[in-house]
Scaffold this active site. Sequence first.
Site, mmCIF file in Angstrom:
data_model
loop_
_atom_site.group_PDB
_atom_site.id
_atom_site.type_symbol
_atom_site.label_atom_id
_atom_site.label_comp_id
_atom_site.label_asym_id
_atom_site.label_seq_id
_atom_site.Cartn_x
_atom_site.Cartn_y
_atom_site.Cartn_z
ATOM 1 N N ASP A 81 35.912 29.850 51.061
ATOM 2 C CA ASP A 81 37.079 29.276 50.876
ATOM 3 C C ASP A 81 37.526 28.767 49.577
ATOM 4 O OD1 ASP A 81 37.635 30.397 53.439
ATOM 5 O OD2 ASP A 81 38.956 28.592 54.065
ATOM 6 N N CYS A 122 30.128 28.273 57.245
ATOM 7 C CA CYS A 122 31.119 27.839 56.501
ATOM 8 C C CYS A 122 32.523 28.201 57.128
ATOM 9 C CB CYS A 122 31.165 28.415 55.154
ATOM 10 S SG CYS A 122 30.056 27.688 53.981
ATOM 11 N N ASP A 123 33.570 27.969 56.346
ATOM 12 C CA ASP A 123 34.935 27.634 57.344
ATOM 13 C C ASP A 123 35.302 28.562 58.300
ATOM 14 O OD1 ASP A 123 34.621 26.030 55.133
ATOM 15 O OD2 ASP A 123 36.915 26.190 54.590
ATOM 16 N N LYS A 124 35.139 30.068 58.130
ATOM 17 C CA LYS A 124 35.792 30.660 59.144
ATOM 18 C C LYS A 124 34.442 31.463 59.950
ATOM 19 C CE LYS A 124 39.651 29.606 57.781
ATOM 20 N NZ LYS A 124 39.143 28.912 56.949
ATOM 21 N N CYS A 195 30.012 22.585 51.668
ATOM 22 C CA CYS A 195 30.335 21.327 51.106
ATOM 23 C C CYS A 195 30.186 20.162 51.816
ATOM 24 C CB CYS A 195 31.750 21.834 50.476
ATOM 25 S SG CYS A 195 32.041 22.964 49.511
ATOM 26 N N GLU A 491 45.337 28.205 52.614
ATOM 27 C CA GLU A 491 45.377 26.711 52.279
ATOM 28 C C GLU A 491 45.790 26.040 51.178
ATOM 29 O OE1 GLU A 491 40.905 26.107 54.661
ATOM 30 O OE2 GLU A 491 40.851 26.072 52.770
ATOM 31 N N SER A 517 43.000 22.637 53.495
ATOM 32 C CA SER A 517 41.562 22.642 53.197
ATOM 33 C C SER A 517 41.124 21.374 53.956
ATOM 34 C CB SER A 517 41.014 22.867 52.118
ATOM 35 O OG SER A 517 39.831 22.339 51.803
#
Length: 609
Positions: A81, A122-124, A195, A491, A517
């Site tokens: 992302d 990570c995010d998704k 992150c 985002e 985000s």
Amino acid sequence: MPDYRSKTSTHGRNMAGARGLWRATGMKDEDFGKPIIAVVNSFTQFVPGHVHLKDLGQMVAEQIQAAGGVAKEFNTIAVDDGIAMGHDGMLYSLPSRDLIADSVEYMVNAHCADAMVCISNCDKITPGMLMAAMRLNIPVVFVSGGPMEAGKVKFRGNEKAIDLVDAMVVAADDSYTDEEVQAFERSACPTCGSCSGMFTANSMNCLTEALGLSLPGNGSIVATHANRKKLFLKAGELIVSLAKRYYEQDDSSILPRSIATKAAYENAMTLDIAMGGSTNTVLHLLAAASEAEVDFTMDDIDRLSRNVPVLCKVAPAKQDVHMEDVHRAGGIMSILGELDRAKLLNTTVSTVHEKTLQDALNKWDIIRTEDADVYEFFRSSPGGVPTQVAFSQNRYYSTLDGDRENGVIRNAEHAFSKDGGLAVLYGNIALEGCIVKTAGVDESILKFNGTARVFESQDAAVEAILGNEIKAGDVVVIRYEGPRGGPGMQEMLYPTSYLKSKGLGKDCALITDGRFSGGSSGLSIGHISPEAAEGGAIGLVEDGDLIEIDIPNRSMNLKVDDETLAARRKAQDEKGWKPVEERKRKVSKALKVYAMHTTSAAKGAVRIL
């Protein structure tokens, strides 16, 4: 007693061809009849949170083989992302979640796998795999790649801990020199891993602990520490045991839907509120619950948000605290422990590693356990050396952070805030609700009245912010960026970061039918539902309108009379619900298909058919 699913392709004379193909993958006579475990990896060299996963799938596979299973690995896609941010690449991020879920379903069902180990980060990716796990309902263990170490930069005589968001903020702040910006850029992301703050990736990995689907420490121990290897080894051993319990002992209590019940989803949301997690977790928990056919809704989230205090503040809410600090304070098990002591948790739910969550807390909460091995595990510290190699260091903190009055994790009596870290707001702009990360909002602007500055895209808003067109007291309205309108629900990390860069972080609000985000903070209100593209009232806002935001009373309203709104709606119906200005945005067939079938953010942006 259920048969192993894999028998469909491994048993019977008519499966000679399939067995021949299985043999070509390395299977032997003695392997037919063992549980076939899918090792669902997500290695890619595009994403720092996944760059170190290449060999970890085979590490898990070896443990599966040793425990009496047959391991077969495949990969999903993974979108970064941060790299996709700020351009049309972000249109693909949320849709990739559903693509990941589908790809896992396709592979597991096509090959009749019996169980899964999901290696995410990570995010998704974690949400996509979680949706697949709920959909398939076969034994599963989640193990993630782990958080990145926080960056360290020497800045104007001091050393400070930083992350990706800091680099973005200083890059848009003219008071920093080019050399200083470069120092932040070079130092912000020093190692492999997700992150380092309480952004979406780490939030979701923490929530898998609360859901009972991953091992303690999954959300907090840094990717570089040797002790994280233990999670991968244990996951490989554990999944074979779970598979045998289900298929050979008819124990359905270990299935994902039996573990991740409504009570477990409420526990996960309670954790998210207490730790000020990313607002994206709302989307993903709603989506996973939908796949599991669990009746978990925005109303449940609203109810929980009114009763749960903030017990932990991590970047971006508290810029000097990162996941490594949460781990030193006892990790997610210790936040859950404090929630338990405050009687805000259901501890009768089960987990993949203990019979009940209560049993897990008794063993892993550093305040109640006396286990020296647990203490040592949570003393695992960052190594302080840039690397892309997992498990490459074994440094330890000299002490744990068990201070529950002033430490990283607080007890309920000494909470950062009695009001939770997330809130659901309702009003005439958001009839179905919207989300704000209150943990990242300064107390001075919990109530805010401002004038609307309307933009038909994120790009237009960014241009105005960087062009110094936004002033104190403005409410930046970014619309037609929802699941359908974007499409893809981008985002808004750049607009929120740039408002900070311009010194407006405490003087402006930003509202959108898009999302934020996990790195966003400030008065940033997203997920406005219904979105503009669905005829939502955010599509009726005009420049100069007064918008009233009242977080304590959970409301957000457009201060325009009903007659005027009705006239605007009639005019918009005639023109069609689309941006006033034509956007220079290429929408591919894949994105058009996504837009056709997605629902509102209030429903998790899941598909309808």
